[in-house]
Write a protein that holds these residues in place. Structure first.
Motif, PDB file in Angstrom:
ATOM      1  N   UNK A 312       0.799  -1.317   0.075  1.00 11.56           N
ATOM      2  CA  UNK A 312      -0.087   0.018  -0.026  1.00 11.56           C
ATOM      3  C   UNK A 312       0.986   1.251  -0.130  1.00 11.56           C
ATOM      4  N   UNK A 313       1.453   1.419  -1.007  1.00  8.24           N
ATOM      5  CA  UNK A 313       2.129   2.989  -1.152  1.00  8.24           C
ATOM      6  C   UNK A 313       0.865   3.802  -1.877  1.00  8.24           C
ATOM      7  N   UNK A 314       0.824   4.709  -1.058  1.00 11.92           N
ATOM      8  CA  UNK A 314      -0.407   5.738  -1.424  1.00 11.92           C
ATOM      9  C   UNK A 314      -0.163   6.593  -2.816  1.00 11.92           C
ATOM     10  N   UNK A 315       1.068   6.816  -2.945  1.00 11.26           N
ATOM     11  CA  UNK A 315       1.212   7.614  -4.354  1.00 11.26           C
ATOM     12  C   UNK A 315       2.588   7.706  -4.778  1.00 11.26           C
ATOM     13  N   UNK A 316       2.587   7.423  -6.248  1.00  7.93           N
ATOM     14  CA  UNK A 316       4.025   7.468  -6.876  1.00  7.93           C
ATOM     15  C   UNK A 316       4.000   8.656  -7.620  1.00  7.93           C
ATOM     16  N   UNK A 317       5.062   9.582  -7.619  1.00  6.54           N
ATOM     17  CA  UNK A 317       5.300  10.628  -8.209  1.00  6.54           C
ATOM     18  C   UNK A 317       6.402  10.263  -9.310  1.00  6.54           C
ATOM     19  N   UNK A 318       5.896  10.638 -10.502  1.00  7.04           N
ATOM     20  CA  UNK A 318       7.329  10.480 -11.667  1.00  7.04           C
ATOM     21  C   UNK A 318       7.594  11.967 -11.865  1.00  7.04           C
ATOM     22  N   UNK A 319       8.892  12.351 -11.028  1.00  5.39           N
ATOM     23  CA  UNK A 319       9.281  13.594 -11.325  1.00  5.39           C
ATOM     24  C   UNK A 319       9.716  13.753 -12.704  1.00  5.39           C
ATOM     25  N   UNK A 320      10.133  12.788 -13.192  1.00  9.57           N
ATOM     26  CA  UNK A 320      10.383  12.967 -14.638  1.00  9.57           C
ATOM     27  C   UNK A 320       9.663  11.955 -15.481  1.00  9.57           C
ATOM     28  N   UNK A 321       9.307  12.111 -16.737  1.00 10.29           N
ATOM     29  CA  UNK A 321       8.546  11.328 -17.498  1.00 10.29           C
ATOM     30  C   UNK A 321       9.444   9.986 -17.735  1.00 10.29           C
ATOM     31  N   UNK A 322       9.040   8.572 -17.484  1.00 12.21           N
ATOM     32  CA  UNK A 322      10.299   7.619 -17.540  1.00 12.21           C
ATOM     33  C   UNK A 322      10.415   7.499 -19.174  1.00 12.21           C
ATOM     34  N   UNK A 323      11.706   7.275 -19.611  1.00 16.74           N
ATOM     35  CA  UNK A 323      12.176   7.201 -20.852  1.00 16.74           C
ATOM     36  C   UNK A 323      11.236   6.160 -21.768  1.00 16.74           C
ATOM     37  N   UNK A 324      11.154   5.010 -20.968  1.00 19.86           N
ATOM     38  CA  UNK A 324      10.545   3.755 -21.580  1.00 19.86           C
ATOM     39  C   UNK A 324       9.233   3.730 -21.189  1.00 19.86           C
ATOM     40  N   UNK A 325       8.559   3.714 -22.145  1.00 20.10           N
ATOM     41  CA  UNK A 325       6.635   3.442 -21.753  1.00 20.10           C
ATOM     42  C   UNK A 325       6.467   2.397 -20.832  1.00 20.10           C
ATOM     43  N   UNK A 326       7.043   1.414 -21.243  1.00 16.07           N
ATOM     44  CA  UNK A 326       6.923   0.196 -20.184  1.00 16.07           C
ATOM     45  C   UNK A 326       7.387   0.473 -18.838  1.00 16.07           C
ATOM     46  N   UNK A 327       8.308   1.424 -18.660  1.00 14.52           N
ATOM     47  CA  UNK A 327       8.993   1.446 -17.106  1.00 14.52           C
ATOM     48  C   UNK A 327       7.690   2.481 -16.524  1.00 14.52           C
TER      49      UNK A 327
END
Ligand code: ADP
Ligand code: MG
Length: 411
Positions: A312-327
């Motif tokens: 139960x991680x409440x939130x993930x923030x991508x501070x940068x867009x992952x280069x790889x869409x699968x990521x």
């Protein structure tokens, strides 16, 4: 008529462990993979993060170890990261609590004592070894490792291992294994190079593919379209507002992770960073604290984006867009594990708009663009199909502002 764990006729002690762990209903990958593995077939299985792949390979293999009363080295599990090795070791301790199955994780980075212990386990026969490729090769090179009793080879996060350049190391390890063995490939994605590797080392494998390249259904996704200078103040605002018990921030480079660590500590957030420059003990401590909730925020590079299971991680923030869409799918998969709910937010700067457009294509949906707080000034327009030109001198911003207020550069 749905499958239950009891349908697999696992050894009673193993079934007891499952009960103690609160596992009742096998997930789809478990339902499909377990019978195949029990039948001694080779297998290549592809299912997205969080679908329960670990138990899918551990349970049948542990069952076989118990019912054959094996007292020697029986199974080798190769994983890309130390964290994943530790996590699988812990899962074995959990499922195997009432069983005599023994396991050891071999992942290096630690002291000479650990090396001696690993050597002992390798030579005196833990049933299961979970190893990262580099460390295992270090032991292999010393000449005392005897793999002749190995019956099962498992590659977990196989795609990740190839991404990390472990291809030669894998070949070397495999050359030490008996030809007569069962080989199992688990992966979240199935790129062509994985298929090639599989073709070489698997024998007439069964295939399971239940990957849908979409984040788990419980994740609420959103994105902010921003200029670079707006990212840090926005991050602080979002962390403060959402204030979940557990939040992960992913950034693209080690240096950025370190910089965010400084900034967020300075702003008195309860945060720690995890990246590959840290000692293993520091990484373990941060993960431990994060899991027991005494640490609220982790800032990390990709190291954490795959495989690691934290409840139960409440939130993930991508501070940068992952280069790889699968990521993107993997990172977002950190929340809403096993049907919980979670929030995933991505910051998109002008350079990353095209990449984000690709992610939206991959997951076949348009992610809601959230308005940035007014005090941060005007945000860029979202135009993923437009070619990006870096503004000369960095003064002028292209695109139509979405807010009437002029954009103020924050220091
Ligand atoms: P994957 O390797 O596919 O990313 P994991 O094996 O790490 O997924 O499992 C994700 C989470 O779901 C873990 O916390 C695990 O304990 C839990 N889980 C897996 N299978 C079951 C099940 N059948 N019942 C309940 N929880 C499960
Ligand atoms: Mg996994």
């Amino acid at each position: 008529m749905s499958t239950k764990f009891t349908d697999f006729n696992f050894a009673t002690e193993l079934q007891d462990g499952l009960g103690a762990m609160g596992f009742q209903q096998p997930t789809p990958i478990q339902q499909q993979a377990i019978p195949i593995i029990l039948q001694e077939r080779d297998l290549i299985a592809c299912a997205q993060t969080g679908t329960g792949k670990t138990a899918a390979f551990l349970l049948p293999v542990m069952h076989k170890i118990i019912s054959s009363h094996s007292e020697t080295l029986n199974t080798l599990i190769i994983v890309p990261t130390r964290e994943l090795a530790i996590q699988i070791d812990e899962a074995i301790q959990g499922f195997g609590y009432f069983t005599p199955v023994s396991a050891i994780a071999i992942y290096g980075g630690s002291d000479g004592m650990a090396f001696e212990q690993e050597k002992k386990a390798l030579t005196q026969g833990a049933n299961i070894i979970i190893a990262t490729p580099g460390r295992l090769i270090a032991h292999l090179n010393m000449g005392y490792v005897n793999f002749s009793s190995i019956k099962h080879l498992i590659l977990d996060e196989a795609d990740r291992m190839l991404d990390m350049g472990f291809s030669d190391a894998l070949n070397k390890i495999i050359s030490h294994l008996p030809n007569e063995r069962q080989t199992l490939f688990f992966s979240a994605t199935m790129p062509p190079k994985i298929r090639e590797l599989a073709k070489r080392i698997l024998k007439n494998p069964e295939q399971i593919n239940i990957a849908v390249s979409k984040p788990a259904a419980g994740v609420t996704q959103g994105a902010y379209v921003v200029y670079n200078e707006q990212k840090l103040p926005l991050l602080k605002t979002v962390l403060r507002e959402k204030n979940f018990k557990s939040m992960i921030v992913f950034a693209s480079t080690k240096d950025k992770v370190k910089q965010l660590e400084r900034e967020l500590k300075h702003a008195r957030f309860n945060i720690a960073a995890i990246h590959s420059d840290l000692e293993q003990e520091q990484r373990n401590e941060a993960l431990r604290n994060f899991k027991n909730r005494s640490l609220q925020i982790v800032v990390a590079t990709d190291v954490l984006s795959r495989g690691i299971d934290i409840d139960s991680i409440g939130m993930v923030i991508n501070y940068d867009v992952p280069r790889d869409a699968e990521d993107y799918v993997h990172r977002v998969g950190r929340t809403a594990r096993a049907e919980q709910t979670g929030v995933a937010i991505t910051f998109i700067n002008p350079e990353d708009q095209r990449n984000f457009g690709r992610i939206e294509e991959l997951i076949e949906s348009t992610i809601e663009k959230l308005p940035i707080p007014a005090e941060l000034g005007a945000a860029p327009a979202y135009e993923p199909h437009k070619k990006f030109f870096k503004p000369a001198g960095g003064k002028k911003h292209h695109g139509k502002p979405r807010h009437s207020k002029p954009f103020k550069k924050k220091q």
